[in-house]
Scaffold this motif. Structure first.
Motif, PDB file in Angstrom:
ATOM      1  N   GLN A 206       0.863  -1.230  -0.111  1.00  0.00           N
ATOM      2  CA  GLN A 206       0.141   0.034   0.192  1.00  0.00           C
ATOM      3  C   GLN A 206       0.765   1.253   0.184  1.00  0.00           C
ATOM      4  O   GLN A 206       0.548   2.210  -0.695  1.00  0.00           O
ATOM      5  N   TRP A 207       2.010   1.290   0.728  1.00  0.00           N
ATOM      6  CA  TRP A 207       2.635   2.502   0.739  1.00  0.00           C
ATOM      7  C   TRP A 207       3.471   2.660  -0.602  1.00  0.00           C
ATOM      8  O   TRP A 207       3.514   3.627  -0.913  1.00  0.00           O
ATOM      9  N   PHE A 208       3.955   1.618  -1.073  1.00  0.00           N
ATOM     10  CA  PHE A 208       4.786   1.765  -2.259  1.00  0.00           C
ATOM     11  C   PHE A 208       3.659   2.377  -3.558  1.00  0.00           C
ATOM     12  O   PHE A 208       4.215   3.265  -4.040  1.00  0.00           O
ATOM     13  N   GLN A 209       2.360   1.845  -3.274  1.00  0.00           N
ATOM     14  CA  GLN A 209       1.636   2.292  -4.365  1.00  0.00           C
ATOM     15  C   GLN A 209       1.262   3.684  -4.264  1.00  0.00           C
ATOM     16  O   GLN A 209       1.132   4.480  -5.276  1.00  0.00           O
ATOM     17  N   ASP A 210       1.074   4.196  -2.921  1.00  0.00           N
ATOM     18  CA  ASP A 210       0.765   5.512  -2.650  1.00  0.00           C
ATOM     19  C   ASP A 210       1.733   6.638  -2.523  1.00  0.00           C
ATOM     20  O   ASP A 210       1.593   7.791  -2.508  1.00  0.00           O
ATOM     21  N   ALA A 211       2.894   6.080  -2.313  1.00  0.00           N
ATOM     22  CA  ALA A 211       3.934   7.049  -2.334  1.00  0.00           C
ATOM     23  C   ALA A 211       4.409   7.706  -3.712  1.00  0.00           C
ATOM     24  O   ALA A 211       4.476   6.725  -4.573  1.00  0.00           O
ATOM     25  N   PRO A 212       4.223   8.989  -3.797  1.00  0.00           N
ATOM     26  CA  PRO A 212       4.673   9.578  -5.155  1.00  0.00           C
ATOM     27  C   PRO A 212       5.960   9.567  -5.577  1.00  0.00           C
ATOM     28  O   PRO A 212       6.177   9.420  -6.632  1.00  0.00           O
ATOM     29  N   HIS A 213       6.801   9.070  -4.539  1.00  0.00           N
ATOM     30  CA  HIS A 213       8.165   8.972  -4.817  1.00  0.00           C
ATOM     31  C   HIS A 213       8.845   7.677  -5.289  1.00  0.00           C
ATOM     32  O   HIS A 213       9.948   7.554  -5.764  1.00  0.00           O
ATOM     33  N   MET A 214       7.921   6.812  -5.261  1.00  0.00           N
ATOM     34  CA  MET A 214       8.371   5.234  -5.592  1.00  0.00           C
ATOM     35  C   MET A 214       7.861   4.945  -6.920  1.00  0.00           C
ATOM     36  O   MET A 214       6.727   5.231  -7.166  1.00  0.00           O
ATOM     37  N   HIS A 215       8.828   4.274  -7.614  1.00  0.00           N
ATOM     38  CA  HIS A 215       8.344   3.810  -8.836  1.00  0.00           C
ATOM     39  C   HIS A 215       8.933   2.350  -9.252  1.00  0.00           C
ATOM     40  O   HIS A 215       9.893   2.144  -8.450  1.00  0.00           O
ATOM     41  N   GLY A 216       8.162   1.976 -10.210  1.00  0.00           N
ATOM     42  CA  GLY A 216       8.799   0.355 -10.602  1.00  0.00           C
ATOM     43  C   GLY A 216       8.287  -0.864  -9.902  1.00  0.00           C
ATOM     44  O   GLY A 216       7.113  -0.727  -9.458  1.00  0.00           O
ATOM     45  N   ASP A 217       9.066  -1.678  -9.475  1.00  0.00           N
ATOM     46  CA  ASP A 217       8.488  -2.940  -8.873  1.00  0.00           C
ATOM     47  C   ASP A 217       8.389  -2.684  -7.529  1.00  0.00           C
ATOM     48  O   ASP A 217       9.643  -2.389  -6.985  1.00  0.00           O
ATOM     49  N   ASP A 218       7.530  -3.097  -6.852  1.00  0.00           N
ATOM     50  CA  ASP A 218       7.336  -3.223  -5.577  1.00  0.00           C
ATOM     51  C   ASP A 218       7.757  -4.339  -4.562  1.00  0.00           C
ATOM     52  O   ASP A 218       7.626  -4.398  -3.292  1.00  0.00           O
ATOM     53  N   GLY A 219       8.748  -5.044  -5.298  1.00  0.00           N
ATOM     54  CA  GLY A 219       9.076  -6.285  -4.536  1.00  0.00           C
ATOM     55  C   GLY A 219      10.421  -5.874  -3.663  1.00  0.00           C
ATOM     56  O   GLY A 219      10.803  -4.751  -3.737  1.00  0.00           O
ATOM     57  N   VAL A 220      10.634  -6.581  -2.873  1.00  0.00           N
ATOM     58  CA  VAL A 220      11.719  -6.321  -1.998  1.00  0.00           C
ATOM     59  C   VAL A 220      13.149  -6.598  -2.401  1.00  0.00           C
ATOM     60  O   VAL A 220      14.095  -6.352  -1.560  1.00  0.00           O
ATOM     61  N   SER A 221      13.171  -7.323  -3.492  1.00  0.00           N
ATOM     62  CA  SER A 221      14.634  -7.940  -3.953  1.00  0.00           C
ATOM     63  C   SER A 221      15.703  -7.080  -3.882  1.00  0.00           C
ATOM     64  O   SER A 221      16.724  -7.252  -3.503  1.00  0.00           O
ATOM     65  N   THR A 222      15.303  -5.913  -4.483  1.00  0.00           N
ATOM     66  CA  THR A 222      16.355  -4.681  -4.519  1.00  0.00           C
ATOM     67  C   THR A 222      16.849  -4.377  -3.399  1.00  0.00           C
ATOM     68  O   THR A 222      18.183  -4.163  -3.157  1.00  0.00           O
ATOM     69  N   TYR A 223      15.972  -4.328  -2.649  1.00  0.00           N
ATOM     70  CA  TYR A 223      16.288  -3.612  -1.324  1.00  0.00           C
ATOM     71  C   TYR A 223      16.867  -4.700  -0.283  1.00  0.00           C
ATOM     72  O   TYR A 223      17.905  -4.447   0.423  1.00  0.00           O
ATOM     73  N   MET A 224      16.564  -6.028  -0.630  1.00  0.00           N
ATOM     74  CA  MET A 224      17.204  -7.208   0.194  1.00  0.00           C
ATOM     75  C   MET A 224      18.373  -7.277  -0.430  1.00  0.00           C
ATOM     76  O   MET A 224      19.606  -7.455   0.290  1.00  0.00           O
ATOM     77  N   GLY A 225      18.976  -7.120  -1.777  1.00  0.00           N
ATOM     78  CA  GLY A 225      20.048  -7.189  -2.454  1.00  0.00           C
ATOM     79  C   GLY A 225      21.303  -6.283  -1.773  1.00  0.00           C
ATOM     80  O   GLY A 225      22.168  -6.455  -1.551  1.00  0.00           O
ATOM     81  N   GLY A 226      20.516  -4.923  -1.317  1.00  0.00           N
ATOM     82  CA  GLY A 226      21.515  -3.815  -1.008  1.00  0.00           C
ATOM     83  C   GLY A 226      21.997  -4.346   0.491  1.00  0.00           C
ATOM     84  O   GLY A 226      23.080  -3.890   0.833  1.00  0.00           O
ATOM     85  N   ILE A 227      20.914  -4.636   1.161  1.00  0.00           N
ATOM     86  CA  ILE A 227      21.495  -5.421   2.522  1.00  0.00           C
ATOM     87  C   ILE A 227      22.253  -6.243   2.544  1.00  0.00           C
ATOM     88  O   ILE A 227      23.379  -6.661   3.229  1.00  0.00           O
ATOM     89  N   ARG A 228      22.137  -7.595   1.722  1.00  0.00           N
ATOM     90  CA  ARG A 228      23.195  -8.440   1.458  1.00  0.00           C
ATOM     91  C   ARG A 228      24.529  -8.183   1.108  1.00  0.00           C
ATOM     92  O   ARG A 228      25.333  -8.437   1.530  1.00  0.00           O
ATOM     93  N   LEU A 229      24.575  -7.072   0.054  1.00  0.00           N
ATOM     94  CA  LEU A 229      25.830  -6.684  -0.383  1.00  0.00           C
ATOM     95  C   LEU A 229      26.665  -5.853   0.979  1.00  0.00           C
ATOM     96  O   LEU A 229      27.726  -6.275   1.230  1.00  0.00           O
ATOM     97  N   ALA A 230      25.844  -5.150   1.686  1.00  0.00           N
ATOM     98  CA  ALA A 230      26.472  -4.268   2.928  1.00  0.00           C
ATOM     99  C   ALA A 230      27.103  -5.571   4.029  1.00  0.00           C
ATOM    100  O   ALA A 230      27.927  -5.465   4.385  1.00  0.00           O
ATOM    101  N   CYS A 231      26.136  -6.618   4.075  1.00  0.00           N
ATOM    102  CA  CYS A 231      26.623  -7.456   4.982  1.00  0.00           C
ATOM    103  C   CYS A 231      27.892  -8.471   4.399  1.00  0.00           C
ATOM    104  O   CYS A 231      28.619  -8.553   5.269  1.00  0.00           O
ATOM    105  N   ALA A 232      28.042  -8.537   3.106  1.00  0.00           N
ATOM    106  CA  ALA A 232      29.201  -9.355   2.837  1.00  0.00           C
ATOM    107  C   ALA A 232      30.207  -8.322   2.708  1.00  0.00           C
ATOM    108  O   ALA A 232      31.371  -8.852   3.190  1.00  0.00           O
ATOM    109  N   VAL A 233      30.319  -7.153   2.367  1.00  0.00           N
ATOM    110  CA  VAL A 233      31.235  -6.227   2.624  1.00  0.00           C
ATOM    111  C   VAL A 233      31.798  -6.184   4.310  1.00  0.00           C
ATOM    112  O   VAL A 233      32.945  -6.169   4.400  1.00  0.00           O
ATOM    113  N   ILE A 234      30.896  -6.270   5.203  1.00  0.00           N
ATOM    114  CA  ILE A 234      31.278  -6.207   6.477  1.00  0.00           C
ATOM    115  C   ILE A 234      31.780  -7.540   6.765  1.00  0.00           C
ATOM    116  O   ILE A 234      32.990  -7.474   7.468  1.00  0.00           O
ATOM    117  N   ASP A 235      31.510  -8.681   6.372  1.00  0.00           N
ATOM    118  CA  ASP A 235      31.897 -10.025   6.736  1.00  0.00           C
ATOM    119  C   ASP A 235      33.495  -9.774   6.122  1.00  0.00           C
ATOM    120  O   ASP A 235      34.196 -10.522   6.777  1.00  0.00           O
TER     121      ASP A 235
END
Length: 88
Positions: A54-83
């Motif tokens: 709902q937030w993704f649909q209603d947020a005027p600043h969000m565009h594209g796919d509302d899936g979380v894979s992109t955002y999970m990927g960023g966290i995964r990358l950050a964790c890999a760098v820390i490791d």
């Protein structure tokens, strides 16, 4: 614990589509934590009709796919760098 903080944050700020804070990063962190710990704290937010969708649909600043894979990927990358940094 990250899951409690992320859940509390998301419960509050996913109700505010007019605000562009760290909602995508928090959703990614919660989903990543769920995948690593075999949990399901993000499920209620990500399901059809959930706060994230709902937030993704209603947020005027969000565009594209509302899936979380992109955002999970960023966290995964950050964790890999820390490791990698902590291994040296």
């Amino acid at each position: 614990m990250i899951t409690s903080s992320s859940s509390t944050y998301l419960d509050r700020y996913l109700r505010r589509p007019d605000l562009a804070y760290d909602q995508p990063t928090a959703v990614g962190a919660l989903a990543y934590t769920d995948s690593a710990l075999h949990g399901d704290r993000a499920g209620r937010l990500l399901q059809e009709g959930g706060l994230w969708r709902q937030w993704f649909q209603d947020a005027p600043h969000m565009h594209g796919d509302d899936g979380v894979s992109t955002y999970m990927g960023g966290i995964r990358l950050a964790c890999a760098v820390i490791d990698e940094c902590s291994a040296t």
